[in-house]
Design a protein around this motif. Sequence first.
Motif, PDB file in Angstrom:
ATOM      1  N   ASP A   1       0.848  -1.321   0.015  1.00 29.96           N
ATOM      2  CA  ASP A   1      -0.170   0.063   0.186  1.00 29.96           C
ATOM      3  C   ASP A   1       0.503   1.364  -0.010  1.00 29.96           C
ATOM      4  OD1 ASP A   1      -1.947  -1.057   0.133  1.00 29.96           O
ATOM      5  OD2 ASP A   1      -2.429  -1.632   2.608  1.00 29.96           O
ATOM      6  N   SER A   2       1.903   1.337   0.680  1.00 32.69           N
ATOM      7  CA  SER A   2       2.660   1.844   0.742  1.00 32.69           C
ATOM      8  C   SER A   2       3.145   3.191  -0.496  1.00 32.69           C
ATOM      9  CB  SER A   2       4.346   1.813   1.299  1.00 32.69           C
ATOM     10  OG  SER A   2       3.800   1.624   2.581  1.00 32.69           O
ATOM     11  N   LEU A   3       3.945   1.192  -1.332  1.00 33.29           N
ATOM     12  CA  LEU A   3       3.886   1.988  -2.569  1.00 33.29           C
ATOM     13  C   LEU A   3       3.185   2.529  -3.654  1.00 33.29           C
ATOM     14  CD1 LEU A   3       6.407  -1.456  -3.744  1.00 33.29           C
ATOM     15  CD2 LEU A   3       7.486   0.591  -4.022  1.00 33.29           C
ATOM     16  N   LEU A   4       1.626   1.874  -3.584  1.00 32.11           N
ATOM     17  CA  LEU A   4       1.075   2.417  -4.557  1.00 32.11           C
ATOM     18  C   LEU A   4       0.421   3.979  -4.338  1.00 32.11           C
ATOM     19  CD1 LEU A   4      -1.299   2.470  -5.927  1.00 32.11           C
ATOM     20  CD2 LEU A   4      -2.813   1.271  -4.028  1.00 32.11           C
ATOM     21  N   TYR A   5       0.399   4.233  -3.090  1.00 31.87           N
ATOM     22  CA  TYR A   5       0.037   5.566  -2.578  1.00 31.87           C
ATOM     23  C   TYR A   5       1.645   6.770  -2.543  1.00 31.87           C
ATOM     24  CZ  TYR A   5      -4.540   5.175  -0.490  1.00 31.87           C
ATOM     25  OH  TYR A   5      -5.482   3.640  -0.328  1.00 31.87           O
ATOM     26  N   TYR A   6       2.902   5.698  -2.491  1.00 29.65           N
ATOM     27  CA  TYR A   6       3.959   6.874  -2.936  1.00 29.65           C
ATOM     28  C   TYR A   6       4.268   7.413  -4.337  1.00 29.65           C
ATOM     29  CZ  TYR A   6       8.591   8.263  -4.378  1.00 29.65           C
ATOM     30  OH  TYR A   6       9.957   8.182  -4.652  1.00 29.65           O
ATOM     31  N   PHE A   7       3.574   7.028  -5.687  1.00 28.57           N
ATOM     32  CA  PHE A   7       3.649   6.765  -6.517  1.00 28.57           C
ATOM     33  C   PHE A   7       2.128   7.490  -7.288  1.00 28.57           C
ATOM     34  CE2 PHE A   7       6.971   2.903  -6.953  1.00 28.57           C
ATOM     35  CZ  PHE A   7       7.523   3.304  -7.718  1.00 28.57           C
ATOM     36  N   LEU A   8       1.520   7.455  -6.759  1.00 30.20           N
ATOM     37  CA  LEU A   8       0.108   8.439  -6.956  1.00 30.20           C
ATOM     38  C   LEU A   8       0.110  10.004  -6.547  1.00 30.20           C
ATOM     39  CD1 LEU A   8      -2.903   5.997  -6.175  1.00 30.20           C
ATOM     40  CD2 LEU A   8      -2.652   6.656  -8.410  1.00 30.20           C
ATOM     41  N   ILE A   9       0.944   9.746  -5.239  1.00 29.89           N
ATOM     42  CA  ILE A   9       1.512  11.116  -5.023  1.00 29.89           C
ATOM     43  C   ILE A   9       1.924  12.370  -5.774  1.00 29.89           C
ATOM     44  CG2 ILE A   9       1.795  12.814  -2.992  1.00 29.89           C
ATOM     45  CD1 ILE A   9       0.997  10.668  -1.190  1.00 29.89           C
ATOM     46  N   THR A  10       3.022  11.436  -5.848  1.00 31.20           N
ATOM     47  CA  THR A  10       4.435  11.997  -6.941  1.00 31.20           C
ATOM     48  C   THR A  10       3.409  12.575  -8.284  1.00 31.20           C
ATOM     49  OG1 THR A  10       5.547  10.297  -6.248  1.00 31.20           O
ATOM     50  CG2 THR A  10       6.482  11.581  -7.943  1.00 31.20           C
ATOM     51  N   LYS A  11       2.894  11.064  -9.117  1.00 29.84           N
ATOM     52  CA  LYS A  11       2.054  11.287  -9.727  1.00 29.84           C
ATOM     53  C   LYS A  11       0.931  13.159 -10.172  1.00 29.84           C
ATOM     54  CE  LYS A  11       3.352   8.574 -13.052  1.00 29.84           C
ATOM     55  NZ  LYS A  11       4.348   8.445 -14.361  1.00 29.84           N
TER      56      LYS A  11
END
Length: 470
Positions: free
Chosen positions: A265-275
Amino acid sequence: MKKYSLVNVLKKSIQEVWKTDKKIFILFFIYSLIASLLAVLGIYLPRLIIEKIQNINNNFGEILIVIGIFTFSIGILSFLDKFIFDHVYVRFMALRVNLLTNIFDKINRLDYHYTEDPNFLNENNDALEVIGGSSFEDMLQRLFTFGTKFLLIIFYIFMLIKLSPFVILGIVASIVIGIISSLVIKRYQFKLKKDLTRAHRKIRYFEDTTQDFSYGKDIRIYNYEDKIKNAYDYEIISYINIFKRIRNKEYRLGLIELVFLLISDSLLYYFLITKVINGLSISMYSFYLLMALALSTILKKTIEDLVYIIEKGQQMNDYYYFMEKDFNEKSDGIKELDTETLEIEFKNVSFKYPNTEKWIIKDLNLKINAKEKLAIVGVNGAGKTTLVKLLLRLYNPTEGQILVNGIDIRSFDKEFYQSLFSVVFQDINILAFSVRENITLGHSNDEERIWKCLEDVGLKEKIANLENGL
């Protein structure tokens, strides 16, 4: 016990479906397309609504029309999804009942001595456990939805890889740990399966005994209440202890699963927030988020179904083993006898029940001449009933031989041989059939003989006065 591979068990199960109801395969393809389209529409609708709202050129009425079209389409597809799913489940249920009938038919035809063999009783119980409940149709139903899951997983991965391959890797890693954990648990459960079956059979015995009023007098007169209760409690505690071992293993592995889920879940939100920081729109943010959650959910569901199928596939092995094992002695042999009077001789006959060491009969020599009447009297447990069972070929002698008119009884066709005798055992069971059927057992419909039989036992007048007679 013969072990079939999971592939062979699933192949046999699918062949059962093909042999019984080929329409299920047509419904499988239709359902896969409908359910897949329904899931994709559910993800696209929020994105479309957000984009329409953000577009200042769109009026409110246009947005309502779009929502209405999507909602109507989802409603129709949901109805078809539910209708086909439930319709197929009923078809699977009918198939399971057919397999259950096969078990009952086999039980009714097997050699009698198996009914008192603990090993056979365990095998029979295992076969009934997997077919008697809803496990079989649940397994097939999960297989039925695999087409949908496969199509959606391919679609979700294709879309999410544009966001980042690491998101997919994180989700897959979390799921893989879940698979390994579940398989370890299922293998552990299967390892303890014999212990569970044995404990369950003992508990069921005490349940039947404590609810059977025919035991009431003995329990009260001999003060067996505490003894039965203590034995019952002991078996229940043993049963619970086995489950505790399984649950403790589940909890330990569950902690490992939780850690990997948090990483995913941490990976998912990291890349979404970055985008989003780099210009990703809110509509696409919600689209990718829903897509990732849907992929994670469907992968977990797929793994759960796969583990369930593996577990039930292992149990289905018990059914196929039971159905393919021969529980009948070959009965081809002599089917005629020249005389209606029988000369019976036991020559050096010894017998002990299967899986026991105690001799019930030892070196018995007995001859009953034709037309001779003989009464055998003895205390309980002396072997009188066993003697009759041997004569009727319900059991075969452990040693020696039994002759009828000088012929070894094993040389006769079994069905023909048993038809030579008319036996009344000490335990009488009246079947839930008509009086006629209880007398004839389907072997004759001679009205005169039936009434003569009733007259001989003093029941003619009583039966004649019944509303439906015979």
